[in-house]
Motif scaffolding. Structure first.
Motif, PDB file in Angstrom:
ATOM      1  N   GLY A 107       0.816  -1.211   0.000  1.00  0.00           N
ATOM      2  CA  GLY A 107       0.000   0.000   0.000  1.00  0.00           C
ATOM      3  C   GLY A 107       0.848   1.258   0.000  1.00  0.00           C
TER       4      GLY A 107
ATOM      5  N   TYR B 176     -11.091  -8.511   5.340  1.00  0.00           N
ATOM      6  CA  TYR B 176     -12.442  -8.850   4.876  1.00  0.00           C
ATOM      7  C   TYR B 176     -12.407  -9.729   3.616  1.00  0.00           C
ATOM      8  CZ  TYR B 176     -14.108  -5.256   8.099  1.00  0.00           C
ATOM      9  OH  TYR B 176     -14.380  -4.511   9.202  1.00  0.00           O
ATOM     10  N   GLY B 177     -11.279 -10.371   3.369  1.00  0.00           N
ATOM     11  CA  GLY B 177     -11.203 -11.265   2.215  1.00  0.00           C
ATOM     12  C   GLY B 177     -11.159 -10.537   0.881  1.00  0.00           C
ATOM     13  N   LYS B 178     -10.658  -9.309   0.883  1.00  0.00           N
ATOM     14  CA  LYS B 178     -10.520  -8.586  -0.386  1.00  0.00           C
ATOM     15  C   LYS B 178      -9.197  -7.823  -0.381  1.00  0.00           C
ATOM     16  CE  LYS B 178     -13.205  -4.517   1.139  1.00  0.00           C
ATOM     17  NZ  LYS B 178     -12.261  -3.426   0.974  1.00  0.00           N
ATOM     18  N   PRO B 179      -8.675  -7.522  -1.547  1.00  0.00           N
ATOM     19  CA  PRO B 179      -7.389  -6.800  -1.579  1.00  0.00           C
ATOM     20  C   PRO B 179      -7.566  -5.356  -1.127  1.00  0.00           C
ATOM     21  CG  PRO B 179      -8.253  -7.080  -3.803  1.00  0.00           C
ATOM     22  CD  PRO B 179      -9.181  -7.824  -2.898  1.00  0.00           C
ATOM     23  N   SER B 180      -6.571  -4.850  -0.436  1.00  0.00           N
ATOM     24  CA  SER B 180      -6.629  -3.450  -0.004  1.00  0.00           C
ATOM     25  C   SER B 180      -5.961  -2.533  -1.019  1.00  0.00           C
ATOM     26  CB  SER B 180      -5.916  -3.291   1.340  1.00  0.00           C
ATOM     27  OG  SER B 180      -6.533  -4.088   2.322  1.00  0.00           O
ATOM     28  N   TRP B 181      -5.097  -3.097  -1.846  1.00  0.00           N
ATOM     29  CA  TRP B 181      -4.366  -2.280  -2.812  1.00  0.00           C
ATOM     30  C   TRP B 181      -4.251  -3.022  -4.134  1.00  0.00           C
ATOM     31  CZ3 TRP B 181      -2.116  -3.507   2.060  1.00  0.00           C
ATOM     32  CH2 TRP B 181      -2.305  -2.513   3.036  1.00  0.00           C
ATOM     33  N   ALA B 182      -3.912  -2.265  -5.169  1.00  0.00           N
ATOM     34  CA  ALA B 182      -3.700  -2.875  -6.489  1.00  0.00           C
ATOM     35  C   ALA B 182      -2.248  -2.644  -6.899  1.00  0.00           C
ATOM     36  CB  ALA B 182      -4.645  -2.251  -7.502  1.00  0.00           C
TER      37      ALA B 182
ATOM     38  N   TRP C  99      -4.549 -15.746  -6.918  1.00  0.00           N
ATOM     39  CA  TRP C  99      -5.612 -14.902  -7.490  1.00  0.00           C
ATOM     40  C   TRP C  99      -5.049 -13.869  -8.447  1.00  0.00           C
ATOM     41  CZ3 TRP C  99      -6.765  -9.700  -7.521  1.00  0.00           C
ATOM     42  CH2 TRP C  99      -6.104  -8.876  -6.610  1.00  0.00           C
TER      43      TRP C  99
ATOM     44  N   LYS D 111      -9.380 -15.529  -1.485  1.00  0.00           N
ATOM     45  CA  LYS D 111     -10.429 -14.514  -1.628  1.00  0.00           C
ATOM     46  C   LYS D 111     -11.668 -15.089  -2.312  1.00  0.00           C
ATOM     47  CE  LYS D 111      -7.252 -10.615  -1.607  1.00  0.00           C
ATOM     48  NZ  LYS D 111      -6.162 -11.341  -0.951  1.00  0.00           N
TER      49      LYS D 111
END
Lengths: 333, 481
Positions: A182, A215-221, A245, A271
């Motif tokens: 991040g 929460y089972g999702k990426p925070s950054w790309a 993923w 995820k």
């Protein structure tokens, strides 16, 4: 215990049961005593270990069942960190925490959790800690001149605890630093803090870097290119990265930047609740082997299994272990 | 007997008093079975939609473990009720409440089941498939039926602000060196394509005026379940077709068709889609939860009229309804008569309801996308007695959309939302009839809980671009705490 080629492990956390989530929230709202919560945690850790053993993992953790999240478990134990215990309604939220003076040195009590883990399994164990870079992103700093200085001092305090863990038998210690992704601009001082953390710690040090899994999702790309070449200065044995993923494109960098790291190859998508087949896992491992020598590969999920339902987590780990076995068999290893 | 008043207007206060005294008089006269009195709950409420599926007084019996249970409810619509007919309506309702038999004057068209599975949603689908024929018969378009006479989704000022917000996000990502190769934008329920066209036009203008080249990276995904609608929308886009891509998508399960875009979409927009998706209702009372089951029916007198007017056989009337739902107005030899039959039938269609006791939320048959944990939090913190919507289709759509969002992406929904469970105590929020379609308010409080557990904060702000609008704007942000 001797490990096979392509040893298998988890990144750290195991599936958090909804009943435990409820109890944790009730504990954070002072509706359950600490003694009762400790008993609940002990039972949950034993169940998490059992599932990892049933799945056939070579290296197991305590599933991080005692932790509300990757920050608070350490913030509550770090001397000098002030916590507002009324600041969260749900256990998974972060406490408001702040440092207002120089961190004193004191035991964090992580050894007790390691001892419990070791007492309940014959497998090789791994103990996971959140790294200083990630901790300073969530703990408010009202004392140090900047984040880099704060992280270095956190590393100084935690370094002593890591050495205690080694004395208690820890052979594998994993440092989690998802916030690198991040804040890629912080990487240089982040690695300095990491090196201070593991300085003189006589264990196999694993560094886990992902793009977040809260929460089972990426925070950054993005992609892992930002890690190189700075990460080559990290005094760690193994880099554990996510490739399931995100796909395996970033593996190219291990050829582009020659290094001696073992690589924890994320071969399970944590995820998604879709359970991979062993053949899919085997294919992901084979792809990684095009870039990393066989003897330097460890097989893991992309990140923690915290957000997966238990049957899904167990199914995925079983598929992962079987996928690794298929590759070993194919290679005659 | 418990009286619950869910709505109070000055002009109705006296009427409410008449309802209670009439019911008590009926009880005194022995016209209300004394056996039901200890379990009778009388609900006085205001039905949001003038055109709906309810009679002035509706009786809801209850079931527990598949067997009739004593609890019974009489719900009275204060909007429809009048003093003259009150005694007759209440006496009939009390008789129905006490009886286990089917009301003989009704022709039932389907068995009891979850509201989301009712045939009213087949009628809803029929409307969207044959809307043109309906509009031709009524002489007015769907948007004329909306309170504003046009869709808030087309409001130019609103779209301008939406474009500005998105442009700022893209520029910020660019400043941070995080600009993706493709900027995925998505709109569900494209209608004529007018909003998409305006959005793209304004974004292109912003891009040009600021000397940036973001427009070339845009991939505007037009999503709809109707390929016909998508083709029409594409046509309207003109030169913007170059950056658009049509996708045939079920709004209730978008992830199925769009999983290739997981974590890639920066902006998703929907206007008036959620309010038209199937829903279920639940009742929370005295710490117990009930799910509402429904079945469609028509009064025998209405069936007789329809059979006479359209030369149908009363014996096979349910088959004629089924044929209409499957074949549309062409089910009748004369399609124009088919439309008239459809409209007349729709106008008369009613729902019977019953309450099914839920012993444990974790064992309940909840709609897709909804977990017991979502409801547990809501009901434990909500009002003690309330009927609320589960917004099944909206929850499924929401839960299936957020996994598409890029880590910096957001979802924006313009619709009619209930933002706190307590608001349900002010009236019945649907389902109602809007032309030939079904319409509901949407349980925003539940969406917020689903979002929270998935790592999103859900916010609501009023749609300020049209005075008096009931539309709210839901938008998500990534949960930081």
């Amino acid at each position: 215990m001797e490990l096979p080629i392509l040893p298998t492990s988890v990144v750290g956390s195991y599936s958090m049961p909804s009943w435990l989530e409820r109890l944790k929230t009730e504990y954070s709202l002072r509706k359950i005593s600490k003694a009762d919560m400790d008993e609940v945690h002990d039972a949950a850790v034993k169940a998490a270990i059992k599932d990892q053993e049933m799945a056939g993992l070579d290296i197991v953790t305590d599933g991080e069942m005692r932790r509300d999240n990757m920050i608070d478990y350490f913030a509550e134990r770090l001397p000098g960190v002030e916590i507002d215990h009324t600041s969260k309604q749900f256990y998974y939220d972060y406490f408001d925490s702040v440092v207002r003076g120089k961190l004193p040195i004191a035991a964090m009590g992580l050894v007790d959790d390691l001892n419990f883990l070791q007492a309940n399994t014959d497998r090789t164990v791994k103990f996971c800690v959140t790294g200083p870079h990630s901790l300073v992103k969530r703990i408010k700093n009202e004392y140090y001149p900047g984040e880099a200085e704060f992280a270095l001092d956190l590393a100084r305090v935690m370094n002593l605890e890591l050495k205690e863990l080694v004395r208690a038998g820890a052979g594998w210690i994993q440092v989690d630093e998802p916030y690198y992704s991040g804040f890629p601009q912080d990487l240089a001082w982040g690695v300095k803090a990491l090196n201070a953390l593991v300085d003189g710690v006589e264990a196999r040090i694993v560094l886990h870097i992902c793009y977040g899994n809260r929460y089972g999702k990426p925070s950054w790309a993005g992609n892992y290119r930002y890690l190189f070449p700075t990460i080559l200065d990290a005094n760690v044995s193994e880099l554990t990265l996510e490739f399931a993923w995100r796909g395996g494109e970033d593996l190219e960098m291990f050829k582009e930047f020659p290094n001696e790291f073992n690589v924890g190859v994320g071969a399970i998508d944590v995820k998604s609740d879709d359970v991979e087949t062993p053949d899919i896992v085997a294919e992901r491992i084979r792809h990684a082997l095009e870039f990393i020598p066989l003897e330097r590969v460890v097989v893991l999920p992309d990140c923690g299994c915290h957000n997966l339902p238990q049957p899904v987590a167990l199914g995925k780990l079983r598929a992962m272990v079987e996928g690794a076995r298929i590759v070993r068999e194919t290679l005659g290893a | 007997m418990i009286f619950q008043v869910n709505h109070m207007r000055k002009v109705r206060a006296e009427l409410i008093s008449r309802v209670t005294t009439t019911l008590l008089s009926l009880a005194e006269d022995g016209k209300v079975d004394s056996a039901i009195l200890p379990h009778l709950h009388v609900l006085l409420e205001w039905i949001q939609y003038r055109s709906n599926f309810r009679k002035t007084a509706m009786v809801r019996k209850s079931l527990k473990n598949g067997q009739p249970s004593p609890s019974v409810e009489i719900a009275i619509d204060l909007r429809q009720v009048d003093e003259d007919s009150l005694p007759r309506i209440l006496e009939a309702a009390a008789a129905e409440a006490a009886s286990h038999a089917l009301v003989p004057s009704r022709v039932v068209l389907e068995p009891f089941g979850p509201m989301r599975s009712s045939m009213i949603w087949e009628f809803n689908k029929l409307y969207w498939q044959h809307r043109i024929e309906w509009e031709k018969a009524t002489g007015k378009g769907y948007e004329n039926a909306l309170p504003s006479g046009s869709s808030d989704g087309h409001n130019p000022d609103a779209i301008g602000d939406q474009v500005a917000k998105f442009y700022d996000l893209v520029a910020d990502m660019d400043d941070r060196g995080q600009l993706p190769e493709r900027l995925y934008v998505m709109e569900f329920g494209v209608g004529s394509g007018e909003r998409a066209h305006r959005w793209l036009e304004l974004f292109l203008q912003s891009d040009r005026s600021r000397g940036t080249t973001y427009y070339a990276r845009i991939r505007f995904l037009l999503c709809d379940y109707s390929m016909e609608a998508l083709e029409g929308a594409l046509e309207l886009l003109g030169p913007h077709r170059e950056v658009a891509e049509p996708r045939e998508v079920d709004a209730m399960d978008p992830f199925r068709a769009l999983s290739d875009l997981r974590y890639k979409v920066l902006y998703v927009h929907l206007t008036n889609v959620y309010d038209n998706l199937p829903t279920d209702d639940a009742v929370l009372r005295d710490g117990r939860i009930y799910l509402i089951e429904v079945r469609s029916y028509l009064d025998q007198a209405d069936v007789d009229d329809l059979c006479r007017d359209y030369a149908l056989d009363a014996e096979t009337f349910p088959d004629a309804v089924r044929s209409l739902l499957e074949r549309g107005p062409h089910a009748l030899d004369d399609p124009e008569a088919g439309v008239r039959f459809w409209m007349a039938l729709w106008g008369k269609l009613q729902l019977e309801e019953r309450m099914v006791t839920v012993d444990s939320l974790s064992d309940a048959s909840l709609p897709s996308g909804l977990k017991s944990s979502h409801l547990e939090e809501l009901v434990t913190s909500g009002p003690g007695t309330v009927r609320f919507q589960l917004s099944s289709g909206a929850v499924g759509s929401f839960a299936g959309t957020i996994p598409l969002l890029h880590p910096r992406g957001y979802l924006e929904v313009m619709d009619i939302f209930v933002t706190e469970l307590t608001q349900y105590r002010g009236g019945f929020k649907g389902p109602g009839k809007m032309d030939g379609s079904v319409v509901n308010w949407v349980n925003g409080a539940l969406l917020a809980e689903v979002g929270r557990q998935a790592g999103y904060d859900v916010h609501f702000k009023p749609f300020t671009y049209r005075p008096g609008s009931r539309t709210s704007i839901l938008y998500t942000t990534h949960r930081e705490s």
